[in-house]
Design a protein around this motif. Structure first.
Motif, mmCIF file in Angstrom:
data_model
loop_
_atom_site.group_PDB
_atom_site.id
_atom_site.type_symbol
_atom_site.label_atom_id
_atom_site.label_comp_id
_atom_site.label_asym_id
_atom_site.label_seq_id
_atom_site.Cartn_x
_atom_site.Cartn_y
_atom_site.Cartn_z
ATOM 1 N N GLU A 14 -11.102 3.918 2.204
ATOM 2 C CA GLU A 14 -11.316 4.707 0.998
ATOM 3 C C GLU A 14 -12.779 4.549 0.604
ATOM 4 O OE1 GLU A 14 -7.426 2.576 -0.735
ATOM 5 O OE2 GLU A 14 -9.122 1.557 0.143
ATOM 6 N N ASP A 15 -13.169 5.150 -0.488
ATOM 7 C CA ASP A 15 -14.556 5.078 -0.935
ATOM 8 C C ASP A 15 -15.048 3.645 -1.108
ATOM 9 O OD1 ASP A 15 -14.655 7.808 -0.973
ATOM 10 O OD2 ASP A 15 -14.379 7.984 -3.134
ATOM 11 N N THR A 16 -14.199 2.772 -1.617
ATOM 12 C CA THR A 16 -14.644 1.419 -1.950
ATOM 13 C C THR A 16 -14.323 0.372 -0.892
ATOM 14 O OG1 THR A 16 -12.594 1.006 -3.145
ATOM 15 C CG2 THR A 16 -14.463 1.826 -4.424
ATOM 16 N N THR A 17 -13.349 0.629 -0.052
ATOM 17 C CA THR A 17 -12.957 -0.334 0.970
ATOM 18 C C THR A 17 -12.771 0.418 2.279
ATOM 19 O OG1 THR A 17 -11.800 -1.637 -0.696
ATOM 20 C CG2 THR A 17 -11.275 -2.100 1.600
ATOM 21 N N THR A 135 -14.760 -14.790 10.947
ATOM 22 C CA THR A 135 -14.116 -13.484 10.925
ATOM 23 C C THR A 135 -14.109 -12.958 9.500
ATOM 24 O OG1 THR A 135 -12.733 -14.013 12.818
ATOM 25 C CG2 THR A 135 -11.939 -12.265 11.361
ATOM 26 N N VAL A 136 -14.433 -11.680 9.369
ATOM 27 C CA VAL A 136 -14.396 -10.991 8.080
ATOM 28 C C VAL A 136 -13.092 -10.199 8.038
ATOM 29 C CG1 VAL A 136 -15.527 -9.275 6.630
ATOM 30 C CG2 VAL A 136 -16.901 -10.802 8.047
ATOM 31 N N THR A 137 -12.389 -10.290 6.926
ATOM 32 C CA THR A 137 -11.126 -9.574 6.782
ATOM 33 C C THR A 137 -11.179 -8.714 5.537
ATOM 34 O OG1 THR A 137 -9.954 -11.417 7.823
ATOM 35 C CG2 THR A 137 -8.629 -9.858 6.568
ATOM 36 N N LEU A 138 -10.693 -7.481 5.662
ATOM 37 C CA LEU A 138 -10.547 -6.628 4.480
ATOM 38 C C LEU A 138 -9.294 -5.789 4.637
ATOM 39 C CD1 LEU A 138 -11.397 -3.362 4.831
ATOM 40 C CD2 LEU A 138 -13.633 -4.363 5.044
ATOM 41 N N GLN A 139 -8.756 -5.368 3.512
ATOM 42 C CA GLN A 139 -7.542 -4.562 3.525
ATOM 43 C C GLN A 139 -7.784 -3.275 2.756
ATOM 44 O OE1 GLN A 139 -3.755 -6.482 3.009
ATOM 45 N NE2 GLN A 139 -3.001 -4.771 1.802
ATOM 46 N N THR A 140 -7.367 -2.175 3.360
ATOM 47 C CA THR A 140 -7.474 -0.875 2.701
ATOM 48 C C THR A 140 -6.226 -0.617 1.866
ATOM 49 O OG1 THR A 140 -6.341 0.453 4.387
ATOM 50 C CG2 THR A 140 -8.719 0.019 4.713
ATOM 51 N N GLY A 141 -6.308 0.339 0.995
ATOM 52 C CA GLY A 141 -5.122 0.853 0.333
ATOM 53 C C GLY A 141 -4.459 1.848 1.271
ATOM 54 N N PRO A 142 -3.364 2.450 0.849
ATOM 55 C CA PRO A 142 -2.689 3.437 1.705
ATOM 56 C C PRO A 142 -3.598 4.637 1.978
ATOM 57 C CG PRO A 142 -1.305 2.829 -0.171
ATOM 58 C CD PRO A 142 -2.659 2.227 -0.399
ATOM 59 N N ILE A 143 -3.625 5.048 3.236
ATOM 60 C CA ILE A 143 -4.406 6.205 3.659
ATOM 61 C C ILE A 143 -3.437 7.215 4.257
ATOM 62 C CG2 ILE A 143 -6.315 7.001 5.098
ATOM 63 C CD1 ILE A 143 -7.164 3.981 5.167
ATOM 64 N N ALA A 144 -3.521 8.438 3.807
ATOM 65 C CA ALA A 144 -2.596 9.480 4.256
ATOM 66 C C ALA A 144 -2.648 9.650 5.770
ATOM 67 C CB ALA A 144 -2.929 10.798 3.570
ATOM 68 N N LEU A 145 -1.484 9.762 6.374
ATOM 69 C CA LEU A 145 -1.379 9.906 7.818
ATOM 70 C C LEU A 145 -2.104 11.161 8.291
ATOM 71 C CD1 LEU A 145 -0.271 8.896 10.497
ATOM 72 C CD2 LEU A 145 1.833 10.151 10.017
ATOM 73 N N THR A 146 -1.953 12.257 7.592
ATOM 74 C CA THR A 146 -2.619 13.493 8.014
ATOM 75 C C THR A 146 -4.134 13.326 8.010
ATOM 76 O OG1 THR A 146 -2.467 14.341 5.755
ATOM 77 C CG2 THR A 146 -0.760 15.040 7.296
ATOM 78 N N THR A 147 -4.665 12.610 7.035
ATOM 79 C CA THR A 147 -6.110 12.349 6.967
ATOM 80 C C THR A 147 -6.542 11.491 8.146
ATOM 81 O OG1 THR A 147 -6.087 12.488 4.554
ATOM 82 C CG2 THR A 147 -7.949 11.335 5.561
#
Length: 160
Positions: A14-17, A135-147
């Motif tokens: 997403e924009d922030t992560t 190791t750097v770890t980050l987690q995204t929020g839900p991202i639409a499958l179609t996107t």
């Protein structure tokens, strides 16, 4: 997908992560490239280089300062990674895709088992240098499958 850097780019997030896998292509005619080359004491062509070096950029705070180069990575390897990611998204199940010791994506369906809710990714990235870098770890929020699928298609076409 072609990036603002002029080369192919795979954006997940997403924009922030986000995670951005990119092969920048610098234009020696660009005034900013010429200025940077002058400051570095080399020609603009030398500074721009061949445009075949992949980089991984990670951001979880709008700064996009968590990135590193991936020396020796070829387009075919990146395409294979994208192809396996695409195949995993088609299952609607949790899955993992890795790119050697440098990058691993753990993907799971969003808030429910419904595929249309998208996927959440946990990115694990280990810089190749210096040796032993954490190791750097980050987690995204839900991202639409179609996107996600549209980005992957466009990205893979940009590699061809």
């Amino acid at each position: 997908m072609t990036s603002e850097f002029g080369g192919p780019a795979l954006f997940i997030g997403e924009d922030t992560t986000f995670m951005l896998l990119v092969r920048p292509k610098l234009d020696p005619a660009d005034p900013f490239v010429q200025e940077a080359a002058e400051q570095a004491g080399v020609s603009a062509e030398e500074f721009a280089g061949p445009g075949n070096l992949w980089a991984l950029v990670l951001d979880d705070n709008y700064e996009a300062d968590g990135g590193f180069e991936l020396p020796g990575v070829r387009d075919a390897e990146v395409d294979d990674f994208a192809e396996r990611l695409q195949a995993g998204l088609g299952t609607g199940e949790p899955f993992t895709v890795d790119a050697g010791a440098v990058l691993r994506l753990d993907a799971r369906p969003g808030s429910s088992a419904r595929v249309d809710e998208g996927y959440v990714f946990t990115v694990h990235a280990t810089p190749p240098e210096p040796e032993g870098a954490p190791t750097v770890t980050l987690q995204t929020g839900p991202i639409a499958l179609t996107t996600l699928l549209a980005h992957l298609e466009e990205f893979r076409r940009s590699l061809a």
